[in-house]
Design an enzyme around this catalytic site. Structure first.
Site, PDB file in Angstrom:
ATOM      1  N   CYS A  80      -3.437 -17.267 -82.270  1.00 28.42           N
ATOM      2  CA  CYS A  80      -4.460 -16.600 -81.458  1.00 28.42           C
ATOM      3  C   CYS A  80      -5.860 -16.832 -82.044  1.00 28.42           C
ATOM      4  O   CYS A  80      -6.363 -17.947 -82.004  1.00 28.42           O
ATOM      5  CB  CYS A  80      -4.110 -15.120 -81.307  1.00 28.42           C
ATOM      6  SG  CYS A  80      -5.029 -14.350 -79.958  1.00 28.42           S
ATOM      7  N   HIS A  90       1.498 -15.292 -79.180  1.00 26.07           N
ATOM      8  CA  HIS A  90       2.032 -14.594 -80.359  1.00 26.07           C
ATOM      9  C   HIS A  90       3.527 -14.849 -80.548  1.00 26.07           C
ATOM     10  O   HIS A  90       4.348 -14.239 -79.878  1.00 26.07           O
ATOM     11  CB  HIS A  90       1.767 -13.088 -80.223  1.00 26.07           C
ATOM     12  CG  HIS A  90       0.310 -12.763 -80.317  1.00 26.07           C
ATOM     13  ND1 HIS A  90      -0.326 -12.596 -81.521  1.00 26.07           N
ATOM     14  CD2 HIS A  90      -0.643 -12.658 -79.363  1.00 26.07           C
ATOM     15  CE1 HIS A  90      -1.610 -12.370 -81.317  1.00 26.07           C
ATOM     16  NE2 HIS A  90      -1.831 -12.398 -80.002  1.00 26.07           N
ATOM     17  N   GLU A 134       5.188 -13.907 -83.054  1.00 30.88           N
ATOM     18  CA  GLU A 134       5.751 -12.847 -83.895  1.00 30.88           C
ATOM     19  C   GLU A 134       6.243 -11.638 -83.112  1.00 30.88           C
ATOM     20  O   GLU A 134       6.916 -10.780 -83.653  1.00 30.88           O
ATOM     21  CB  GLU A 134       4.713 -12.408 -84.942  1.00 30.88           C
ATOM     22  CG  GLU A 134       3.481 -11.673 -84.400  1.00 30.88           C
ATOM     23  CD  GLU A 134       2.384 -12.597 -83.878  1.00 30.88           C
ATOM     24  OE1 GLU A 134       2.704 -13.752 -83.535  1.00 30.88           O
ATOM     25  OE2 GLU A 134       1.220 -12.164 -83.791  1.00 30.88           O
TER      26      GLU A 134
END
Ligand code: XMP
Length: 604
Positions: free
Chosen positions: A84, A171, A173
């Site tokens: 990001c 993202h 994660e």
């Protein structure tokens, strides 16, 4: 101190909501991971890391960021992954260009990935990923190639051809990027990790840390009755022994129907001792009277918890030998702007200034502060707490105080919105209608707080286009219309009926109405296992018949960092709305269909 033989990667924390989540996932993949502010990455353990991950962040990339990282990354030849903000920063650093988003992107987004790219090895070309950004890379640096793109983001991922530098605009994660773990795993496999890392028992680690933090003090704990506080209570008991743990349940008057009594009964049945209850409803309602601003309400509730606690400590006469134990979990600290560069999304009740001052004086013990909700539940299981308790829906510390939206009756709210024509046009394509509502709620967009309006959408004759189309539509609306950050649906056709915005504060009467609606809805949806949490919110809006508007917000989540919408059966929703209307004073029921981001789970 890290053992010199352990190979690890380092996350440079630019203040993104998910910086620690990245570390958490990396550890879950068997590689030790440290987190540090980018300013500290030079000459320390950071530059011995086998790989670097640059996190997201709330700001736009500036020249200052680029200069800072140019200095620090000079000579660093090991793998680097930018996520990001980190993706944008690396692109600028290596000679690419950025642009401010023509279209913002928050929530689920389909991307096309190049399966030959190193980060996407073994993954299908079509992926769903979770985005949260306003800016984007508009030109790649020389020698870089695009490895994924979405409809509005041509460089959703890149890799450098002559060095191990990678970027992901989305993202990997968060649990809502299903291929994300595999992408992080592919990155780690390029990092030449010799010694894998195996987490020890969470129970042993947390108990030892708590014992050390407590020293010889008595631990004093406020027990809300939620999973976090009960797991904390059990950790404290195992760390220092039941005789050195005192706990207090404060009935703030902001609890759900019958909840305080249920909690005490449960604790007594489980054999917990030294628990007292303080009936403080009058105090909380008196201090909240006439207060409409959500952050002010949060601050007042947090301060009153401390006041009640201090009063109790005075009567217990523990002198200086006590510390406050809190069930703070990681997302609470990060949304309260808890790391150096993180933005304040909302102040959690256990991070108000009074508590912060105690933290600074070393008087607070927070055994769960590095854990996410799913890990707290696992720890609870390791501690032998009953599953029924661990499966309880999370309930925020400030309780219904932040689920009863207020209005001071003075702050002007527009009665027409610039986005209305675009909203209608977008909805007409699906045979739907909609209107922007004159209230505001909190959201999180691109790691920053937003405070905007919800749009309410309805179908004609109870006809809906189906969940995939509805979700895609809600996603487009919040991404394209600057004035809104949430979409709710109404099972009833609203036609031209208007809702009146009325002066509303936290009162016993309003809370009782919210409690009844909340109780009814929870009884009806309690057994749906996919629902992780389902806040019920009352709005300061009243229909033509005087009935108050309520919102049901069930979400599917794992760690509260991201959340998806539960696709309820439309027939059941219509039935629930009819039942809510039968409650005296209650009117329309809306159903929140906003993912997190851009909406948060709670509305305030
Ligand atoms: P949001 O609304 O930020 O919520 O998406 C994430 C999770 O945190 C809970 N929450 C709180 N919990 N004190 C708490 O103990 C608070 O002040 C607070 N505010 C939100 C929320 O219910 C969700 O589970």
């Amino acid at each position: 101190m890290l053992h010199p033989l352990i190979d690890y990667v380092t996350v440079l924390d630019f203040g993104g909501q998910y910086a620690h989540l990245i570390a958490n996932r990396v550890r879950g993949l068997g590689v030790y991971c440290t987190v540090m502010p980018p300013e500290d990455f030079l000459g320390g353990p950071g530059d011995r890391a086998a790989g670097l991950i640059l996190s997201g962040g709330p700001q736009s990339v500036s020249d200052k960021h680029v200069q800072m990282m140019r200095l620090r990354l000079e000579g660093y030849r090991k793998p680097i992954l930018g996520i990001c903000f980190g993706h944008q920063l690396l692109a600028r650093l290596f000679g690419g260009q950025l642009a401010h988003g023509r279209e913002r992107q928050y929530g689920p987004t389909p991307v096309r990935c190049d399966p030959a790219a190193r980060l996407f090895a073994g993954l299908p070309a079509g992926q769903q990923v979770w985005m949260s950004h306003g800016d984007h890379v508009s030109k790649l640096p020389p020698g870089f190639r695009a490895t994924a793109s979405s409809d509005s983001c041509p460089f959703a991922a890149y890799e450098a051809e002559d060095r191990p530098v990678f970027g992901l605009q989305f993202h990997p994660e968060v649990v809502h990027t299903p291929g994300g773990s595999a992408m992080l795993g592919n990155f780690l496999s390029l990092c030449r990790i010799g010694t894998p890392w195996v987490a020890g028992s969470m129970r042993r680690r947390v108990i030892e840390q708590t014992r050390a933090a407590a020293g010889d003090s008595t631990l004093f704990l406020l027990v809300s009755g939620g999973v976090d506080s009960l797991v904390t209570l059990q950790v404290c008991i195992e760390a220092v022994g039941a005789e050195r743990v005192r706990s207090l349940h404060v009935d703030t008057g902001l609890m759900r129907l019958g909840e305080s009594d249920d909690i005490l009964k449960f604790l007594a049945a489980e054999g917990f001792r030294h628990i007292e209850i303080e009936r403080a409803e009058a105090l909380f309602l008196r201090e909240l009277a006439g207060v409409a601003d959500p952050e002010k309400k949060r601050a007042i509730i947090g301060r009153l918890f401390v006041e009640v606690l201090r009063e109790k400590l005075r009567t217990l006469d523990l002198g200086d030998h006590w510390k406050l134990a809190q069930g703070t979990i990681y997302p609470d600290t990060i949304e309260s702007g808890g790391t150096k560069n993180a933005a304040l999304i909302k102040t959690h009740h256990n991070r108000v200034p009074e508590i912060q001052a105690m933290i600074d004086r070393g008087l607070v013990v927070e055994p769960l502060r590095e854990l996410y909700k799913d890990e707290v539940r696992l720890l609870g299981r390791e501690l032998g707490l009953p599953q029924a308790l661990l499966d309880r829906h999370p309930f925020p510390g400030p309780g219904l105080g932040i689920r009863l939206l207020c209005h001071d009756g003075k702050t002007p709210v527009p009665d027409s919105f610039a986005d209305q024509p675009r909203l209608e046009k977008e909805l007409a394509a699906l045979g739907l209608r909609g209107r922007i509502l004159p209230v505001k709620s909190v959201g999180v967009q691109g790691d920053e707080r937003s405070y905007r309006h919800p749009a309410v959408v309805w179908g004609s004759g109870g006809k809906w286009p189906g969940w995939p189309a509805l979700n895609a539509c809600a996603n487009r609306l919040v991404n394209q219309l600057a004035g809104i950050n949430r979409v709710v649906i109404s099972p009833e056709e609203l036609g031209d009926a208007r809702f009146e915005l009325r002066e509303t504060f936290v009162t016993r009467e309003g809370l009782d109405r919210l409690r009844r609606v909340d109780d009814l809805l929870h009884r009806r949806i309690a057994r749906i296992p996919e629902i992780w949490q389902a806040p019920v919110i009352s709005l300061p809006l009243f229909g033509p018949d005087g009935g108050q508007v309520f919102v049901l917000r069930p979400v599917c989540s794992k760690d509260a960092m991201t959340a998806d919408v539960y696709p309820i059966d439309f027939g059941l929703l219509a039935e629930l709305a009819r039942e809510v209307r039968a409650i005296p004073g209650a009117g329309a029921l809306f159903y929140d269909i906003t993912t997190k981001p851009p909406g948060t789970i709670e509305w305030e």
